[in-house]
Motif scaffolding. Sequence first.
Motif, PDB file in Angstrom:
ATOM      1  N   VAL A  23      12.390 -19.143  28.168  1.00 26.09           N
ATOM      2  CA  VAL A  23      11.489 -19.144  29.329  1.00 26.09           C
ATOM      3  C   VAL A  23      10.703 -17.837  29.382  1.00 26.09           C
ATOM      4  O   VAL A  23       9.486 -17.842  29.589  1.00 26.09           O
ATOM      5  CB  VAL A  23      12.275 -19.376  30.637  1.00 26.09           C
ATOM      6  N   HIS A  24      11.382 -16.729  29.153  1.00 25.95           N
ATOM      7  CA  HIS A  24      10.708 -15.418  29.161  1.00 25.95           C
ATOM      8  C   HIS A  24       9.644 -15.355  28.059  1.00 25.95           C
ATOM      9  O   HIS A  24       8.517 -14.895  28.307  1.00 25.95           O
ATOM     10  CB  HIS A  24      11.733 -14.299  28.978  1.00 25.95           C
ATOM     11  N   LEU A  25       9.980 -15.819  26.857  1.00 24.98           N
ATOM     12  CA  LEU A  25       9.023 -15.780  25.742  1.00 24.98           C
ATOM     13  C   LEU A  25       7.820 -16.682  26.002  1.00 24.98           C
ATOM     14  O   LEU A  25       6.683 -16.327  25.662  1.00 24.98           O
ATOM     15  CB  LEU A  25       9.716 -16.188  24.441  1.00 24.98           C
ATOM     16  N   ILE A  26       8.043 -17.851  26.592  1.00 31.26           N
ATOM     17  CA  ILE A  26       6.934 -18.752  26.922  1.00 31.26           C
ATOM     18  C   ILE A  26       6.054 -18.125  28.000  1.00 31.26           C
ATOM     19  O   ILE A  26       4.826 -18.159  27.907  1.00 31.26           O
ATOM     20  CB  ILE A  26       7.461 -20.140  27.349  1.00 31.26           C
ATOM     21  N   ASN A  27       6.681 -17.541  29.033  1.00 29.80           N
ATOM     22  CA  ASN A  27       5.917 -16.833  30.065  1.00 29.80           C
ATOM     23  C   ASN A  27       5.043 -15.760  29.432  1.00 29.80           C
ATOM     24  O   ASN A  27       3.862 -15.616  29.761  1.00 29.80           O
ATOM     25  CB  ASN A  27       6.856 -16.178  31.079  1.00 29.80           C
ATOM     26  N   GLU A  28       5.636 -14.993  28.525  1.00 32.11           N
ATOM     27  CA  GLU A  28       4.915 -13.905  27.857  1.00 32.11           C
ATOM     28  C   GLU A  28       3.732 -14.453  27.053  1.00 32.11           C
ATOM     29  O   GLU A  28       2.626 -13.915  27.122  1.00 32.11           O
ATOM     30  CB  GLU A  28       5.881 -13.160  26.940  1.00 32.11           C
ATOM     31  N   ALA A  29       3.960 -15.515  26.305  1.00 32.05           N
ATOM     32  CA  ALA A  29       2.895 -16.095  25.476  1.00 32.05           C
ATOM     33  C   ALA A  29       1.751 -16.636  26.334  1.00 32.05           C
ATOM     34  O   ALA A  29       0.592 -16.572  25.948  1.00 32.05           O
ATOM     35  CB  ALA A  29       3.464 -17.198  24.587  1.00 32.05           C
ATOM     36  N   LEU A  30       2.092 -17.174  27.508  1.00 30.59           N
ATOM     37  CA  LEU A  30       1.074 -17.730  28.410  1.00 30.59           C
ATOM     38  C   LEU A  30       0.469 -16.691  29.338  1.00 30.59           C
ATOM     39  O   LEU A  30      -0.492 -16.971  30.040  1.00 30.59           O
ATOM     40  CB  LEU A  30       1.684 -18.858  29.254  1.00 30.59           C
ATOM     41  N   GLY A  31       1.059 -15.486  29.376  1.00 27.09           N
ATOM     42  CA  GLY A  31       0.587 -14.459  30.300  1.00 27.09           C
ATOM     43  C   GLY A  31       0.983 -14.757  31.728  1.00 27.09           C
ATOM     44  O   GLY A  31       0.259 -14.420  32.656  1.00 27.09           O
ATOM     45  N   LEU A  32       2.134 -15.399  31.913  1.00 23.54           N
ATOM     46  CA  LEU A  32       2.611 -15.781  33.244  1.00 23.54           C
ATOM     47  C   LEU A  32       3.896 -15.045  33.579  1.00 23.54           C
ATOM     48  O   LEU A  32       4.515 -14.428  32.717  1.00 23.54           O
ATOM     49  CB  LEU A  32       2.876 -17.290  33.306  1.00 23.54           C
ATOM     50  N   LEU A  72       5.247 -19.125  19.131  1.00 24.92           N
ATOM     51  CA  LEU A  72       4.837 -19.469  20.496  1.00 24.92           C
ATOM     52  C   LEU A  72       3.427 -18.960  20.786  1.00 24.92           C
ATOM     53  O   LEU A  72       2.600 -19.675  21.352  1.00 24.92           O
ATOM     54  CB  LEU A  72       5.828 -18.911  21.516  1.00 24.92           C
ATOM     55  N   HIS A  73       3.149 -17.721  20.391  1.00 29.34           N
ATOM     56  CA  HIS A  73       1.807 -17.161  20.609  1.00 29.34           C
ATOM     57  C   HIS A  73       0.757 -17.947  19.818  1.00 29.34           C
ATOM     58  O   HIS A  73      -0.325 -18.234  20.336  1.00 29.34           O
ATOM     59  CB  HIS A  73       1.772 -15.677  20.235  1.00 29.34           C
ATOM     60  N   LYS A  74       1.076 -18.317  18.583  1.00 26.67           N
ATOM     61  CA  LYS A  74       0.140 -19.104  17.777  1.00 26.67           C
ATOM     62  C   LYS A  74      -0.091 -20.472  18.405  1.00 26.67           C
ATOM     63  O   LYS A  74      -1.223 -20.970  18.412  1.00 26.67           O
ATOM     64  CB  LYS A  74       0.664 -19.264  16.352  1.00 26.67           C
ATOM     65  N   ALA A  75       0.961 -21.093  18.916  1.00 26.41           N
ATOM     66  CA  ALA A  75       0.823 -22.407  19.552  1.00 26.41           C
ATOM     67  C   ALA A  75      -0.059 -22.323  20.792  1.00 26.41           C
ATOM     68  O   ALA A  75      -0.951 -23.156  20.988  1.00 26.41           O
ATOM     69  CB  ALA A  75       2.200 -22.964  19.918  1.00 26.41           C
ATOM     70  N   VAL A  76       0.160 -21.319  21.617  1.00 26.94           N
ATOM     71  CA  VAL A  76      -0.649 -21.142  22.830  1.00 26.94           C
ATOM     72  C   VAL A  76      -2.110 -20.900  22.448  1.00 26.94           C
ATOM     73  O   VAL A  76      -3.019 -21.483  23.036  1.00 26.94           O
ATOM     74  CB  VAL A  76      -0.095 -19.997  23.706  1.00 26.94           C
ATOM     75  N   ASP A  77      -2.338 -20.052  21.448  1.00 25.56           N
ATOM     76  CA  ASP A  77      -3.709 -19.795  20.992  1.00 25.56           C
ATOM     77  C   ASP A  77      -4.379 -21.089  20.513  1.00 25.56           C
ATOM     78  O   ASP A  77      -5.546 -21.337  20.799  1.00 25.56           O
ATOM     79  CB  ASP A  77      -3.727 -18.756  19.874  1.00 25.56           C
ATOM     80  N   TRP A  78      -3.620 -21.916  19.760  1.00 26.09           N
ATOM     81  CA  TRP A  78      -4.165 -23.167  19.259  1.00 26.09           C
ATOM     82  C   TRP A  78      -4.540 -24.087  20.407  1.00 26.09           C
ATOM     83  O   TRP A  78      -5.623 -24.674  20.423  1.00 26.09           O
ATOM     84  CB  TRP A  78      -3.150 -23.856  18.335  1.00 26.09           C
ATOM     85  N   TYR A  79      -3.640 -24.252  21.387  1.00 26.50           N
ATOM     86  CA  TYR A  79      -3.931 -25.111  22.541  1.00 26.50           C
ATOM     87  C   TYR A  79      -5.162 -24.623  23.290  1.00 26.50           C
ATOM     88  O   TYR A  79      -5.990 -25.412  23.728  1.00 26.50           O
ATOM     89  CB  TYR A  79      -2.734 -25.173  23.492  1.00 26.50           C
ATOM     90  N   ARG A  80      -5.273 -23.321  23.448  1.00 26.89           N
ATOM     91  CA  ARG A  80      -6.433 -22.778  24.163  1.00 26.89           C
ATOM     92  C   ARG A  80      -7.721 -23.014  23.400  1.00 26.89           C
ATOM     93  O   ARG A  80      -8.747 -23.343  23.979  1.00 26.89           O
ATOM     94  CB  ARG A  80      -6.219 -21.284  24.438  1.00 26.89           C
ATOM     95  N   GLN A  81      -7.682 -22.860  22.077  1.00 23.48           N
ATOM     96  CA  GLN A  81      -8.892 -23.011  21.272  1.00 23.48           C
ATOM     97  C   GLN A  81      -9.303 -24.472  21.102  1.00 23.48           C
ATOM     98  O   GLN A  81     -10.471 -24.815  21.275  1.00 23.48           O
ATOM     99  CB  GLN A  81      -8.685 -22.378  19.903  1.00 23.48           C
ATOM    100  N   TYR A  82      -8.362 -25.331  20.764  1.00 23.60           N
ATOM    101  CA  TYR A  82      -8.715 -26.693  20.400  1.00 23.60           C
ATOM    102  C   TYR A  82      -8.628 -27.698  21.538  1.00 23.60           C
ATOM    103  O   TYR A  82      -9.297 -28.726  21.507  1.00 23.60           O
ATOM    104  CB  TYR A  82      -7.873 -27.164  19.213  1.00 23.60           C
ATOM    105  N   LEU A  83      -7.811 -27.426  22.517  1.00 18.24           N
ATOM    106  CA  LEU A  83      -7.681 -28.363  23.632  1.00 18.24           C
ATOM    107  C   LEU A  83      -8.209 -27.779  24.936  1.00 18.24           C
ATOM    108  O   LEU A  83      -8.069 -28.383  25.982  1.00 18.24           O
ATOM    109  CB  LEU A  83      -6.210 -28.778  23.801  1.00 18.24           C
ATOM    110  N   HIS A  84      -8.778 -26.574  24.836  1.00 14.36           N
ATOM    111  CA  HIS A  84      -9.355 -25.881  25.995  1.00 14.36           C
ATOM    112  C   HIS A  84      -8.347 -25.779  27.123  1.00 14.36           C
ATOM    113  O   HIS A  84      -8.662 -25.994  28.288  1.00 14.36           O
ATOM    114  CB  HIS A  84     -10.645 -26.585  26.445  1.00 14.36           C
ATOM    115  N   PHE A  85      -7.116 -25.473  26.749  1.00  9.47           N
ATOM    116  CA  PHE A  85      -6.018 -25.327  27.688  1.00  9.47           C
ATOM    117  C   PHE A  85      -5.979 -23.889  28.171  1.00  9.47           C
ATOM    118  O   PHE A  85      -5.834 -22.972  27.394  1.00  9.47           O
ATOM    119  CB  PHE A  85      -4.706 -25.683  26.978  1.00  9.47           C
TER     120      PHE A  85
END
Length: 87
Positions: A23-32, A72-85
């Motif tokens: 949970v902490h790592l996901i929060n960190e990757a999302l900036g939450l 996790l950081h790569k996955a978040v970056d991918w979602y933001r770039q390709y799915l405009h998440f």
Amino acid sequence: VGKFHGYAFNFCTGTSTSVLELVHLINEALGLDIEPILQGKDTGEIKEQWLNSSKAKNLLGWEPKVMLVDGLHKAVDWYRQYLHFNV
């Protein structure tokens, strides 16, 4: 792929990670900074468990190349770039 049809494999980094650490790592990757709500334990709940990817290594020659935090950081970056998440 054909000779391993129906086989189950675990793919992991080889290090244990608790749910709270994840949970902490996901929060960190999302900036939450979302605090999980911890409730009581269920009867018969598994205290600890780990994956073992030795079968994937032995049969497929697979080894992890990306650590969990980087993945996790790569996955978040991918979602933001390709799915405009955006969060």
